[in-house]
Design an enzyme around this catalytic site. Structure first.
Site, PDB file in Angstrom:
ATOM      1  N   ASP A  55       0.861  -1.192   0.000  1.00  0.00           N
ATOM      2  CA  ASP A  55       0.000   0.000   0.000  1.00  0.00           C
ATOM      3  C   ASP A  55       0.891   1.233   0.000  1.00  0.00           C
ATOM      4  OD1 ASP A  55      -3.290   0.171   0.939  1.00  0.00           O
ATOM      5  OD2 ASP A  55      -2.136   2.032   0.857  1.00  0.00           O
ATOM      6  N   GLU A 177     -14.776  -8.938  -7.423  1.00  0.00           N
ATOM      7  CA  GLU A 177     -14.880  -9.384  -6.038  1.00  0.00           C
ATOM      8  C   GLU A 177     -16.273  -9.122  -5.488  1.00  0.00           C
ATOM      9  OE1 GLU A 177     -13.142 -11.196  -4.234  1.00  0.00           O
ATOM     10  OE2 GLU A 177     -14.625 -10.942  -2.654  1.00  0.00           O
ATOM     11  N   LYS A 239     -19.794  -7.888 -12.042  1.00  0.00           N
ATOM     12  CA  LYS A 239     -19.792  -7.212 -10.738  1.00  0.00           C
ATOM     13  C   LYS A 239     -20.804  -6.065 -10.698  1.00  0.00           C
ATOM     14  CE  LYS A 239     -18.662  -5.646  -6.760  1.00  0.00           C
ATOM     15  NZ  LYS A 239     -19.057  -6.328  -5.527  1.00  0.00           N
ATOM     16  N   CYS A 295     -19.684   0.847  -2.002  1.00  0.00           N
ATOM     17  CA  CYS A 295     -19.867   0.114  -3.274  1.00  0.00           C
ATOM     18  C   CYS A 295     -21.155   0.457  -4.004  1.00  0.00           C
ATOM     19  CB  CYS A 295     -19.769  -1.386  -3.011  1.00  0.00           C
ATOM     20  SG  CYS A 295     -18.095  -1.892  -2.566  1.00  0.00           S
ATOM     21  N   ARG A 372     -18.444   5.076   4.964  1.00  0.00           N
ATOM     22  CA  ARG A 372     -18.462   5.716   3.652  1.00  0.00           C
ATOM     23  C   ARG A 372     -19.880   5.682   3.074  1.00  0.00           C
ATOM     24  NH1 ARG A 372     -13.472   2.602   0.906  1.00  0.00           N
ATOM     25  NH2 ARG A 372     -14.430   0.873   2.030  1.00  0.00           N
TER      26      ARG A 372
HETATM   27  N1  LIG Z   1     -15.145  -2.921   0.464  1.00  0.00           N
HETATM   28  C1  LIG Z   1     -15.862  -3.885  -0.096  1.00  0.00           C
HETATM   29  O1  LIG Z   1     -16.711  -4.512   0.540  1.00  0.00           O
HETATM   30  C2  LIG Z   1     -15.671  -4.246  -1.555  1.00  0.00           C
HETATM   31  C3  LIG Z   1     -16.308  -5.393  -2.063  1.00  0.00           C
HETATM   32  C4  LIG Z   1     -16.132  -5.713  -3.404  1.00  0.00           C
HETATM   33  C5  LIG Z   1     -15.381  -4.880  -4.213  1.00  0.00           C
HETATM   34  N2  LIG Z   1     -14.812  -3.764  -3.699  1.00  0.00           N
HETATM   35  C6  LIG Z   1     -14.014  -2.927  -4.592  1.00  0.00           C
HETATM   36  O2  LIG Z   1     -12.659  -3.076  -4.219  1.00  0.00           O
HETATM   37  C7  LIG Z   1     -11.935  -1.869  -4.425  1.00  0.00           C
HETATM   38  C8  LIG Z   1     -11.263  -1.458  -3.132  1.00  0.00           C
HETATM   39  O3  LIG Z   1     -12.270  -1.187  -2.168  1.00  0.00           O
HETATM   40  P1  LIG Z   1     -11.914  -1.000  -0.624  1.00  0.00           P
HETATM   41  O4  LIG Z   1     -13.205  -0.880   0.082  1.00  0.00           O
HETATM   42  O5  LIG Z   1     -10.938  -2.013  -0.194  1.00  0.00           O
HETATM   43  O6  LIG Z   1     -11.195   0.438  -0.680  1.00  0.00           O
HETATM   44  P2  LIG Z   1     -10.252   1.090   0.440  1.00  0.00           P
HETATM   45  O7  LIG Z   1     -10.338   2.551   0.215  1.00  0.00           O
HETATM   46  O8  LIG Z   1     -10.576   0.529   1.779  1.00  0.00           O
HETATM   47  O9  LIG Z   1      -8.788   0.571   0.064  1.00  0.00           O
HETATM   48  C9  LIG Z   1      -8.074   1.023  -1.033  1.00  0.00           C
HETATM   49  C10 LIG Z   1      -6.607   1.005  -0.653  1.00  0.00           C
HETATM   50  O10 LIG Z   1      -5.811   1.289  -1.817  1.00  0.00           O
HETATM   51  C11 LIG Z   1      -4.680   2.041  -1.396  1.00  0.00           C
HETATM   52  N3  LIG Z   1      -4.053   2.697  -2.540  1.00  0.00           N
HETATM   53  C12 LIG Z   1      -4.357   3.866  -3.139  1.00  0.00           C
HETATM   54  N4  LIG Z   1      -3.511   4.110  -4.141  1.00  0.00           N
HETATM   55  C13 LIG Z   1      -2.650   3.068  -4.205  1.00  0.00           C
HETATM   56  C14 LIG Z   1      -1.570   2.738  -5.045  1.00  0.00           C
HETATM   57  N5  LIG Z   1      -1.192   3.525  -6.042  1.00  0.00           N
HETATM   58  N6  LIG Z   1      -0.915   1.583  -4.815  1.00  0.00           N
HETATM   59  C15 LIG Z   1      -1.293   0.760  -3.807  1.00  0.00           C
HETATM   60  N7  LIG Z   1      -2.311   1.033  -2.972  1.00  0.00           N
HETATM   61  C16 LIG Z   1      -2.989   2.169  -3.173  1.00  0.00           C
HETATM   62  C17 LIG Z   1      -5.259   2.983  -0.371  1.00  0.00           C
HETATM   63  O11 LIG Z   1      -4.240   3.528   0.447  1.00  0.00           O
HETATM   64  C18 LIG Z   1      -6.217   2.054   0.382  1.00  0.00           C
HETATM   65  O12 LIG Z   1      -5.577   1.424   1.471  1.00  0.00           O
HETATM   66  C19 LIG Z   1     -12.959  -0.883  -4.969  1.00  0.00           C
HETATM   67  O13 LIG Z   1     -12.945  -0.906  -6.371  1.00  0.00           O
HETATM   68  C20 LIG Z   1     -14.269  -1.435  -4.469  1.00  0.00           C
HETATM   69  O14 LIG Z   1     -15.373  -1.036  -5.255  1.00  0.00           O
HETATM   70  C21 LIG Z   1     -14.918  -3.444  -2.386  1.00  0.00           C
END
Ligand SMILES: NC(=O)c1ccc[n+]([C@@H]2O[C@H](COP(=O)([O-])OP(=O)(O)OC[C@H]3O[C@@H](n4cnc5c(N)ncnc54)[C@H](O)[C@@H]3O)[C@@H](O)[C@H]2O)c1
Length: 475
Positions: A55, A177, A239, A295, A372
């Protein structure tokens, strides 16, 4: 070589695919260790993979390496500690180390709504893929897991081609996912399906090897995990289509709640009655304050924006209505609160000044600390804006809520939140709130009035205890 699609059969023989690192099973990395990536990194170490989480947020990485999960997700703490100790799991902010570690790199960065419109902000995907590609020194598979607009995988493939040495033959795949916060550990270890969009047998084989732990676990538990192997576009669309369907189901029953409110019907009984029809089913059919989180809201907006770009905007116009129905539930709670407090709404909405309101719940659903786009927090802010003195309690979300909406007063428990309140609003269906004793709470409040915005309380019990009770979509 192109493989036939769609193919829902178990993968063909894959033994010939050897991870480029030479290790017996692919070494995996997760770029972005938020709700999705941290959960995956930890669970895949639990499945026996050699995992590195990357990260750009150094605080998050320090915490994870120290055995501290930066989010609230049941069961994850114990798995993190166990797998750090076992030496199968580490976290880093070093992209060269990440590139060196992985045979399969999963992209798990955020794809939030763009500040200037409804589309998805792909800047984090671009940044993570570009920096990873620049540091690769051997063949690897880059797999998108983030939720993205259709067409993104093709674009990522071009980015990889531009930024990684051509002779390495780095490939791209997409595997959307479906995990749900609050159930994420089980959803990752025991998914109800795996969808992969691939272009070559090598990518197909590597992805199978990278998921083999999940299939093996299923076999030991006498389960099967269906696998859908398809093309990039379909994998991306699966998705957003799934989220559009779920959002539509929730807004459908909330639209019925609006009609019940106008006609004197009871949406909870209506939902129960139609849910007995197996073609409809009763899941995601609870009328209430609607959907939120990181989401569904942004995904249905990005889906509409992308369809518009592709000339298929008409097909998804109904999602605009789904969004509006959802948002109207928030103002409905504001108006119910005013009604119960005997305040009339003027042209600028109700004036709640001089009232004290307890808000129970800040997260977008129970068993998470994620606030969020949380409907609960949005309503708390609306009540505050209308002049009420708002006291919020949430079992896990207070810290995040305080950061997001600092102007509210946050309390350490239910009793503190409801003390002296003229009205209690239950906005997230945490078990603590569902099971609270209305007689005990009744002794603490200034007025026994409750808005049950999730239809999660036993209305008869609360009424018997002397509360004026109002649910959404109920008489
Ligand atoms: N949260 C859920 O339940 C869920 C479920 C299915 C899909 N998703 C999808 O998964 C993705 C991530 O969601 P999330 O809830 O985990 O988001 P989040 O904001 O919790 O996590 C994203 C992470 O990416 C990091 N990041 C940003 N820029 C980066 C880079 N250049 N290199 C490496 N890391 C970097 C951020 O610091 C952060 O820790 C989204 O597209 C979301 O729609 C989320």
């Amino acid at each position: 070589m192109t493989i036939p699609y769609p193919n829902t059969q178990p993968m063909p023989a894959i033994a010939s695919v050897t991870p480029p690192s030479g290790s017996s099973r692919p070494r995996v990395t997760f770029l972005g260790t938020g709700y999705l990536g941290a959960t995956y990194a930890i669970c895949y170490a639990e499945l026996g993979y050699d995992v590195l989480g990357f990260d750009v947020d150094a605080d998050k990485i320090t915490k994870l390496n120290a055995g501290e999960v930066p989010i609230h997700e049941p069961g994850l703490d114990e798995l993190l500690k166990r797998n750090l100790a076992a030496g199968r799991l580490r976290f880093s902010t070093d992209i060269a180390e990440t590139a060196e570690h992985g045979d399969v790199h999963f992209i798990c960065v955020g794809t939030p709504q763009r500040a200037d419109g409804m589309g998805a902000d792909l800047s984090y995907v671009e940044a993570s893929v570009t920096s990873l590609a620049q540091h690769l020194t051997r063949k690897a598979l880059i797999v998108g897991k983030s939720t993205v607009p259709v067409g993104t995988a093709e674009w990522v493939e071009q980015l990889v081609g531009k930024h990684s040495p051509a002779d390495l033959g780095v490939e791209v795949a997409w595997s959307p996912e479906f995990l749900q916060e609050g159930f994420a550990v089980d959803d990752v270890l025991r998914p109800n399906r795996i969808v992969v969009g691939v272009k070559s047998e090598w990518a197909n084989g590597m992805l199978y090897a990278a998921h083999k732990g999940v299939f093996d676990l299923a076999a030991t538990e006498d389960r099967e995990v269906p696998l859908v192997v398809t093309d990039f576009a379909t994998a991306e669309l699966v998705k957003v289509a799934a989220n559009a369907f779920l959002a539509t189901k929730i807004s459908f029953i909330n639209a019925m709640a609006e009609v019940c409110e106008a006609s004197g019907g009871d949406v909870t009984q209506l939902a129960r009655a139609i849910g007995y029809d197996p073609r409809i089913g009763n899941r995601f059919l609870q009328a209430g304050l609607g959907f939120g989180g990181a989401c569904l809201p942004k995904d249905i907006r990005a889906f509409q924006a992308r369809a518009q770009e592709l000339g298929a905007g008409e097909a998804l116009r109904f999602l605009h209505e789904v969004d509006l129905i959802n948002l109207r539930r928030r103002t409905r709670v504001l108006h119910l609160a005013a009604e119960l407090l005997g305040r009339r709404a003027g042209p600028a909405g109700p004036d709640l000044s001089g009232t004290r309101i307890a808000v129970l719940g800040a997260t977008f659903k129970p068993n998470t600390d994620d606030v969020r786009d949380a409907p609960a927090l949005a309503v708390a802010a609306l009540l505050h804006k209308a002049g009420a003195d708002v006291h919020v309690y949430d079992p896990q979300g207070v810290e995040n809520a305080r950061r997001a909406v600092p102007e509210l007063t946050y309390e350490a428990g239910i009793s503190e939140a409801v003390a002296g309140a003229d009205l209690v609003c239950v906005l997230t269906e945490w078990a603590d709130f569902r099971n609270a004793d209305p007689s005990v709470l009744g002794d603490l409040v200034a007025g026994r009035r409750v808005v049950d915005a999730r239809n999660c309380l036993d209305s008869a019990l609360w009424t018997q205890a002397g509360w004026e009770y109002r649910g959404l979509g109920r008489p």
